[in-house]
Write a protein that holds these residues in place. Structure first.
Motif, PDB file in Angstrom:
ATOM      1  N   LYS A 108       9.897   5.552   6.460  1.00 14.37           N
ATOM      2  CA  LYS A 108       9.671   5.244   7.850  1.00 14.37           C
ATOM      3  C   LYS A 108       8.350   4.827   7.934  1.00 14.37           C
ATOM      4  N   VAL A 109       8.180   3.754   9.253  1.00 18.27           N
ATOM      5  CA  VAL A 109       7.147   3.319   9.630  1.00 18.27           C
ATOM      6  C   VAL A 109       6.125   4.406  10.004  1.00 18.27           C
ATOM      7  N   GLY A 110       5.111   4.467   9.706  1.00 19.05           N
ATOM      8  CA  GLY A 110       4.047   5.640  10.161  1.00 19.05           C
ATOM      9  C   GLY A 110       3.502   6.362   8.960  1.00 19.05           C
ATOM     10  N   ASP A 111       3.312   7.821   9.036  1.00 15.77           N
ATOM     11  CA  ASP A 111       2.716   8.629   8.012  1.00 15.77           C
ATOM     12  C   ASP A 111       4.080   8.667   7.020  1.00 15.77           C
ATOM     13  N   ALA A 112       3.873   8.307   5.807  1.00 15.76           N
ATOM     14  CA  ALA A 112       5.188   8.406   4.865  1.00 15.76           C
ATOM     15  C   ALA A 112       4.360   8.893   3.442  1.00 15.76           C
ATOM     16  N   VAL A 113       5.432   9.455   2.609  1.00 19.29           N
ATOM     17  CA  VAL A 113       5.330   9.926   1.328  1.00 19.29           C
ATOM     18  C   VAL A 113       6.153   9.050   0.306  1.00 19.29           C
ATOM     19  N   THR A 125      -3.467  -8.905   2.705  1.00 16.74           N
ATOM     20  CA  THR A 125      -4.521  -8.391   3.157  1.00 16.74           C
ATOM     21  C   THR A 125      -4.458  -7.141   3.959  1.00 16.74           C
ATOM     22  N   MET A 126      -3.119  -7.143   4.547  1.00 17.07           N
ATOM     23  CA  MET A 126      -2.720  -5.833   5.460  1.00 17.07           C
ATOM     24  C   MET A 126      -2.601  -4.556   4.344  1.00 17.07           C
ATOM     25  N   SER A 127      -3.558  -3.969   4.112  1.00 21.40           N
ATOM     26  CA  SER A 127      -3.228  -2.752   3.225  1.00 21.40           C
ATOM     27  C   SER A 127      -3.508  -1.371   3.950  1.00 21.40           C
ATOM     28  N   SER A 128      -3.140  -0.369   3.270  1.00 19.88           N
ATOM     29  CA  SER A 128      -3.268   0.795   3.924  1.00 19.88           C
ATOM     30  C   SER A 128      -3.611   1.949   2.834  1.00 19.88           C
ATOM     31  N   ALA A 129      -4.517   2.792   3.199  1.00 22.26           N
ATOM     32  CA  ALA A 129      -4.826   3.906   2.333  1.00 22.26           C
ATOM     33  C   ALA A 129      -3.582   4.515   1.553  1.00 22.26           C
ATOM     34  N   ARG A 146       3.950  11.142  -6.363  1.00 22.05           N
ATOM     35  CA  ARG A 146       4.050  10.980  -4.971  1.00 22.05           C
ATOM     36  C   ARG A 146       2.612  10.810  -4.536  1.00 22.05           C
ATOM     37  N   PHE A 147       2.817   9.947  -3.424  1.00 19.92           N
ATOM     38  CA  PHE A 147       1.433   9.370  -2.833  1.00 19.92           C
ATOM     39  C   PHE A 147       1.654   9.472  -1.253  1.00 19.92           C
ATOM     40  N   LYS A 148       0.788   9.517  -0.556  1.00 15.48           N
ATOM     41  CA  LYS A 148       0.808   9.747   0.962  1.00 15.48           C
ATOM     42  C   LYS A 148       0.052   8.481   1.358  1.00 15.48           C
ATOM     43  N   THR A 149       0.643   7.795   2.326  1.00 18.17           N
ATOM     44  CA  THR A 149       0.200   6.498   3.059  1.00 18.17           C
ATOM     45  C   THR A 149       0.670   6.456   4.426  1.00 18.17           C
ATOM     46  N   LYS A 150      -0.117   5.609   4.903  1.00 13.12           N
ATOM     47  CA  LYS A 150       0.593   5.053   6.547  1.00 13.12           C
ATOM     48  C   LYS A 150       1.005   3.733   6.297  1.00 13.12           C
ATOM     49  N   LEU A 151       2.410   3.537   6.820  1.00  9.97           N
ATOM     50  CA  LEU A 151       2.879   2.186   6.718  1.00  9.97           C
ATOM     51  C   LEU A 151       2.789   1.841   8.107  1.00  9.97           C
ATOM     52  N   THR A 152       1.968   0.973   8.325  1.00 11.81           N
ATOM     53  CA  THR A 152       1.545   0.727  10.030  1.00 11.81           C
ATOM     54  C   THR A 152       2.420  -0.175  10.831  1.00 11.81           C
ATOM     55  N   MET A 153       3.270  -1.139   9.959  1.00  8.69           N
ATOM     56  CA  MET A 153       4.303  -1.681  10.420  1.00  8.69           C
ATOM     57  C   MET A 153       5.563  -1.844  10.008  1.00  8.69           C
ATOM     58  N   LYS A 212       4.509  -3.202 -10.041  1.00  7.02           N
ATOM     59  CA  LYS A 212       4.656  -3.712  -8.564  1.00  7.02           C
ATOM     60  C   LYS A 212       5.877  -3.372  -8.131  1.00  7.02           C
ATOM     61  N   LEU A 213       6.105  -2.563  -7.166  1.00  4.62           N
ATOM     62  CA  LEU A 213       7.345  -2.226  -6.569  1.00  4.62           C
ATOM     63  C   LEU A 213       7.285  -2.535  -5.063  1.00  4.62           C
ATOM     64  N   VAL A 214       8.633  -3.014  -4.496  1.00  2.81           N
ATOM     65  CA  VAL A 214       8.686  -3.339  -3.111  1.00  2.81           C
ATOM     66  C   VAL A 214       9.425  -2.374  -2.430  1.00  2.81           C
ATOM     67  N   LEU A 215       8.977  -1.929  -1.368  1.00  4.66           N
ATOM     68  CA  LEU A 215       9.845  -1.017  -0.529  1.00  4.66           C
ATOM     69  C   LEU A 215       9.603  -1.505   0.997  1.00  4.66           C
ATOM     70  N   GLN A 216      10.713  -1.129   1.661  1.00  5.48           N
ATOM     71  CA  GLN A 216      10.961  -1.376   3.197  1.00  5.48           C
ATOM     72  C   GLN A 216      10.684  -0.400   4.034  1.00  5.48           C
ATOM     73  N   ALA A 217       9.511  -0.891   5.134  1.00  3.27           N
ATOM     74  CA  ALA A 217       9.301   0.128   6.055  1.00  3.27           C
ATOM     75  C   ALA A 217      10.157  -0.213   7.154  1.00  3.27           C
ATOM     76  N   LYS A 218      10.792   0.850   7.901  1.00  3.48           N
ATOM     77  CA  LYS A 218      12.087   0.732   8.781  1.00  3.48           C
ATOM     78  C   LYS A 218      11.495   1.709  10.191  1.00  3.48           C
ATOM     79  N   PRO A 219      11.926   1.219  11.340  1.00  7.94           N
ATOM     80  CA  PRO A 219      11.525   2.274  12.274  1.00  7.94           C
ATOM     81  C   PRO A 219      12.196   3.701  12.262  1.00  7.94           C
TER      82      PRO A 219
END
Length: 134
Positions: A43-48, A81-85, A98-105, A127-134
């Motif tokens: 999910k977009v936003g705070d994610a694990v 360059t669009m990265s997140s902590a 597991r990792f906590k992050t914020k998927l901003t968009m 290098k893994l690709v995931l999709q952030a969805k609303p």
């Protein structure tokens, strides 16, 4: 009889070499390991985000690896360059990290990892690709 005795030490030496080869565990290479996403959508936003480190030879998870480099960015959507902590989070499953992050968009996010596996030389990278969805 002399020929039989001469061959006997050679046969014994050959048997010892074969035994040693069979009893010595095969050494793994870092290419024998891979990271896999537990879930490819978040999910977009705070994610694990959870990943599994797997020994490809046995398909078993690899516990107790030391993950020392992590990065998450939007390189799949042309925005490296669009990265997140990203910070480690507790996991109750061996071999799952597991990792906590914020998927901003919304969009594609690339998770880059580097780890050391106990008893192995070299670095396992993924290098893994995931999709952030609303």
């Amino acid at each position: 009889m002399y020929m039989f005795q001469a061959r006997r030490p050679r046969a014994a030496m050959l048997a010892a070499v074969i035994s040693a080869a069979l009893l010595t565990p095969a050494l793994a290479d870092v290419s024998d390991y891979e990271f896999q996403l537990v879930e490819s959508v978040a999910k977009v936003g705070d994610a694990v985000v959870a990943v599994r480190l797997v020994d490809k030879r046995t398909s078993k998870p690899v516990p107790d690896a030391v993950i020392y480099s992590t990065r998450i960015d939007m390189a799949p959507d042309g925005m490296p360059t669009m990265s997140s902590a990203i910070d480690p989070a507790p996991s109750d499953q061996p071999g799952v990290y597991r990792f906590k992050t914020k998927l901003t968009m919304e969009g594609g996010w690339r998770l880059s990892l580097a780890a050391k596996v106990q008893g192995e030389t070299g670095t396992v990278e993924g290098k893994l690709v995931l999709q952030a969805k609303p």
